[in-house]
Design an enzyme around this catalytic site. Structure first.
Site, short mmCIF file in Angstrom:
data_model
loop_
_atom_site.label_atom_id
_atom_site.label_comp_id
_atom_site.label_asym_id
_atom_site.label_seq_id
_atom_site.Cartn_x
_atom_site.Cartn_y
_atom_site.Cartn_z
CD GLU A 46 -2.93 1.25 2.38
OE1 GLU A 46 -3.78 2.10 2.40
OE2 GLU A 46 -2.87 0.41 3.25
N GLY A 77 3.29 2.22 10.83
CA GLY A 77 3.06 1.44 11.97
C GLY A 77 2.77 0.09 11.82
CB ALA A 78 0.92 -2.16 11.49
CG MET A 79 -0.05 -3.38 4.62
SD MET A 79 -0.96 -1.89 4.39
CE MET A 79 -2.30 -2.76 3.40
CD GLU A 80 -4.86 -2.17 5.67
OE1 GLU A 80 -5.48 -1.40 4.81
OE2 GLU A 80 -4.00 -1.89 6.35
CD GLU A 137 -2.72 -1.77 10.74
OE1 GLU A 137 -3.67 -2.08 9.51
OE2 GLU A 137 -2.38 -0.66 10.88
CG HIS A 160 -7.69 -1.73 8.07
ND1 HIS A 160 -8.54 -0.74 7.31
CD2 HIS A 160 -6.88 -1.11 8.26
CE1 HIS A 160 -8.17 0.34 7.37
NE2 HIS A 160 -6.79 0.43 8.15
CD GLU A 177 -6.30 3.40 6.81
OE1 GLU A 177 -6.53 3.38 7.88
OE2 GLU A 177 -5.76 2.67 5.88
#
Length: 882
Positions: free
Chosen positions: A128, A269-272, A306, A309, A328
């Site tokens: 992303e 921070g993080a990815m879903e 996450e 999501h 988001e």
């Protein structure tokens, strides 16, 4: 810049893809410098496209193309066109076809951390928004949804663990070559930005979760060897998230396994990614001696975000990147509610609003202002902003305020049912809300399309004769770039009227209408509400719970603010009354200091503050929030123009000193009585006590007494957890002397081998308000543990300096601006996302006094004149200067 003519993308130009890709089969042979990717795509013309296209244009970046096949026929290079960013293939048939593309990429050289790269020898991906095109040529857009099957192959010693989206359907060893493979199948269609793969030496912490329908889900957290004992809280947070989403929104997990991988190098921070979340390891790894209460809370919140999501972003994704707020904003709202339900709702709301005002309000009032749903962009990575996330969440909160919790749940159920497996728009979401609840949201849609923070002026008059209180509200939204004229918005405003005894009075309009839950609706530029049967002049409590993201001016007297601090039943507004009172005092003090005069005494404010501190019916975490004075950035934002950071700093230090000396006895008692004994717990009760105790510690240190500084050093030396150690260092960093140097040296020696904890050491020094802060930061850039290639290190040092040290960053000689600008230019050569986000620290430069404005402008122009800027940085710097 590298691209002499960056293209602006417009929402109005959206059109469906000419082609769709139903299935994707990836065969990936991982190699540090030459990873081979063979993709087999089932392609067909899109029946919803405007016309049949005669060519298929695929996106690709930093790839080496090996060969292309259509229906197993190898194409000659003359059969297609290859450009820097596209592979264009003529299509001579109307029906579906199979396209096979073989490419190579270099993960080791990928310092942009987008696509496939290596983090401490671990292969991982970040797709992303547009990273998948750095793995293979593809229709890399969110409205093309495909079912993925991924076969990963690697040397087993190099990458004993191979992961991708979905369920594991096959694995094995290849001959006796030392190579092994794993095959993953994701049954759910997804856009390419949700693809993920990971390979490396990882260990797994495992658990299970039983869903509301009785299915058992395997929960797997993968970390580097030796970090297994730092995953307990992350696993607990994941299980809490899954349970909460079932209970609050009826959403059940849909695969057999949910995996998280923690890596050290990550732009965000993080990815879903579907079924395989990739996390910045600072948001997974925690032990009491290495992580603070704030770290534990962030882990809980981000894991929730996450995971949520999976439905708001994955099962229902966004049609195009202009709809980013759809996934988001809604997911941030959901994670905020998760935190509120698990911890303290008033404290969580205070934290959320503080974040909004600190980051989003300045964005909305500056050159980077944009609507929650932007109408254009040059680089989509620049729109992962506080406006899209935090303001987007506030829009969802306003909707729930208007339709009620049950109505919102009914509406989201309809949204999930109708759009599951689809790429949706903001209009699709709003349509479901309107249909499910019968609410007219046509005017409310303006919130998504208008930039800027609305300003609402309120006045209250009282008729003794008629026993009527008349509340007048007027709204205006200032002009923002590209939007000179604004239309009135639909705002839900929660209010209360307090009687002489501090109780809420019943709210009834003159026409007899009862105001339920104190909710009124402001739709016009100006409206008046007349409340009947009010026995005496009331004190208004306006915008309760911060029911709309606006700037409110109410002209309350200091006596009114004291009354609200003591009596308001809405705890958010009780806190806000204290903040408003403190801001009024601080702004006055700044003006006096700039005239070389002494500030006006603040005895009444201190007395009102003391009353709250003594109220043991209020939880410790809430009293800690009340004790925290507005930040220097808060004061600057309220002043708004001709801002002198030095005078603001002096004013705030003066008020801290006043509170410290006047409430010294109360603060000492809070420090003593809120010591937490027994094993460490990150749960709300103990966290609240530590917060109150450490806030009291910091205020006591402002007294000027040597004994209070000695207490801080002793607090550091006896601290049994990282929260208390960092609290002490956070005070000591601003003090010159042997205690400061000894404590920082001790901390470094203890934690220099822990890459996460040492980031705290960098950040605390960068936040120091000592006069030589820019020189200290410059020196730290040469430290052997610092690297510009690691986003966490950059955020710890430069992010803390530029965003949390206003007198250092805005030092009058321009050294702070120059230091950050130099770093931005260097980082831009390999990681444009990080460089562009760093430059956001300049967003409010025009509100500074003239000398500092000129220094900031000079650095911005120096960056803009550079001939090798990325698109990311080019867009931000040109808008910031515009």
């Amino acid at each position: 810049m590298d691209d002499p003519s960056p293209q602006t993308i417009y929402l109005k130009d959206y059109k469906p893809s000419d082609f769709l890709i139903d299935t994707v089969s990836l065969d990936v042979n991982l190699h540090p410098t030459a990873t081979r990717v063979r993709s087999t795509l089932s392609v067909r013309p899109n029946p919803d496209a405007a016309a049949n296209s005669t060519s298929l244009m695929l996106d690709g970046e930093a790839l080496e193309l090996d060969n292309v096949r259509i229906n197993d026929r190898k194409l000659d290079p003359s059969d297609y066109t290859l450009t820097q960013n596209n592979l264009i293939i003529p299509i001579l048939r109307d029906g579906p076809f199979e396209l096979e593309i073989t490419t190579y990429c270099n993960p080791e050289a990928n310092k942009a951390l987008s696509g496939l790269y290596r983090s401490r020898d671990i292969f991982c991906t970040q797709c992303e928004a547009q990273g998948f095109r750095r793995i293979t040529y593809f229709l890399d857009r969110p409205d093309v949804l495909s079912r993925f099957t991924t076969r990963l192959q690697a040397d087993k010693e190099m990458a004993p663990v191979l992961l991708s989206n979905g369920n594991l359907v096959g694995a094995g060893q290849k001959d006796n070559s030392g190579t092994h493979y794993a095959v993953w199948e994701d049954p759910h269609p997804k856009p390419s930005y949700l693809f993920a793969m990971v390979g490396g030496e990882l260990v797994c912490v495992a658990d299970t979760f039983t869903t509301m329908s009785g299915r058992e889900i395997d929960l797997l957290i993968y970390v580097e060897p030796g970090e297994e004992d730092r995953c307990e809280w992350a696993m607990e947070s994941l299980k809490r998230s899954m349970k909460w989403d079932e209970e609050r929104f009826g959403r059940e997990y849909d695969l057999d396994v949910f995996m998280i991988v923690a890596v050290s190098d990550f732009n965000m921070g993080a990815m879903e990614n579907k079924g395989l979340n990739v996390f910045n390891d600072k948001l997974i790894l925690a032990r009491p001696e290495t992580a603070t209460d704030a770290d534990y809370a962030a882990i809980e919140a981000v894991i929730g975000h996450e995971y949520f999501h999976n439905w708001t972003g994955n099962r229902v994704t966004c049609r195009d990147w202009f709809q980013l707020c759809l996934k988001e904003g809604l997911t941030v709202y959901r994670d905020q509610e998760f935190t509120s339900d698990l911890r303290s709702r008033p404290v969580a709301r205070i934290s959320d609003v503080r974040m909004l005002k600190t980051h989003q309000f300045p964005e909305d009032s500056g050159p980077l202002a944009h609507p929650v749903r932007p109408d254009s962009y040059i680089e989509i990575n620049n729109f992962y902003t506080a406006t899209v996330y935090e303001k987007g969440a506030e829009l969802c909160r306003m909707i729930e305020t208007m339709v009620g919790r049950d109505g919102f749940r009914t509406a989201t159920d309809l949204y999930f049912e109708r759009h599951d497996g689809n790429a949706a728009t903001v209009e699709d979401f709003i349509s479901c809300i309107a249909e499910a609840t019968g609410t007219d949201l046509d005017q409310f849609m303006r919130w998504y399309n208008q930039a800027g923070t609305p300003e609402v002026a309120a006045s209250l008059t009282y008729s003794t004769k008629d026993k009527v209180a008349e509340l007048s509200l007027s709204q205006v939204t200032p002009a923002t770039p590209g939007q000179a004229r604004k239309r009135p918005l639909h705002m839900p405003i929660k209010i209360g009227l307090l009687g002489k005894n501090g109780d809420d009075l019943p709210l009834q309009l003159e026409n007899g209408e009862e105001i339920t839950d104190g909710l009124i609706h402001l739709r016009e530029a100006s409206q008046t509400y007349r409340f009947a049967n009010i026995p005496a002049p009331p004190v208004p409590s306006l915008l309760r719970g911060f029911s709309a993201p606006i700037k409110l001016t109410s002209h309350l007297s200091e006596h009114d603010l004291e009354f609200l601090m003591a009596n308001d039943s809405d705890l958010f507004n009780r806190w806000q009354a204290g903040q408003s009172y403190a801001l009024r005092i601080l702004i006055s003090a700044v003006a006096e200091i700039r005239k070389d005069q002494n500030p006006v005494p603040a005895n009444a404010f201190v007395g009102a503050l003391a009353a709250i501190l003594r109220d043991e019916n209020l939880e410790p975490a809430y009293r800690a929030e009340v004790l925290k004075l507005p930040s220097e950035s808060d004061v600057a934002r309220e002043i708004g123009k001709d801002v002198d950071p030095d005078s603001i700093h002096k004013a705030r230090e003066w008020l801290r000193g006043v509170v410290s000396r006047e409430l010294h006895e109360e603060l000492e008692e809070l420090y003593q009585t809120n010591a937490v004994t027994g094993p460490y717990s990150p749960e709300a009760e103990d966290t609240g006590k530590r917060s109150l105790r450490n806030t009291a510690l910091a205020l006591l240190s402002a007294s000027g007494e040597a004994s209070d500084v000695t207490r801080v050093s002793a607090h550091y030396e006896t601290a049994a957890n990282m929260t208390d150690k960092i609290a002490a260092l956070g005070v000591l960093t601003h003090l010159e002397g042997k205690s400061r140097e000894a404590s920082f040296e001790d901390f470094y020696n203890q934690w220099k081998d822990d890459h996460l904890v040492i980031d705290k050491w960098f950040a605390l020094q960068a936040m120091s308000n000592l006069p030589d802060a820019p020189e200290r930061v410059q020196a730290l850039t040469a430290h052997p543990l610092f690297s510009l290639n690691t986003p966490n290190k950059v955020r710890a040092l430069f992010g803390a300096f530029a965003n949390m040290n206003p007198i250092g960053f805005c030092r009058a000689d321009g050294a702070g601006f120059r230091l950050v600008a130099d770093a931005v230019l260097e980082i831009d050569t390999f990681n444009p996302q990080v460089s562009a986000r760093m430059l956001g620290a300049f967003k409010s430069w025009r509100m500074l006094e003239s000398t500092r404005q000129l220094k900031a402008e000079s650095e911005l122009k120096r960056i803009a004149s550079h001939d090798k800027l990325s698109r990311d940085l080019f867009e931000i710097v040109t808008k910031t200067l515009d």
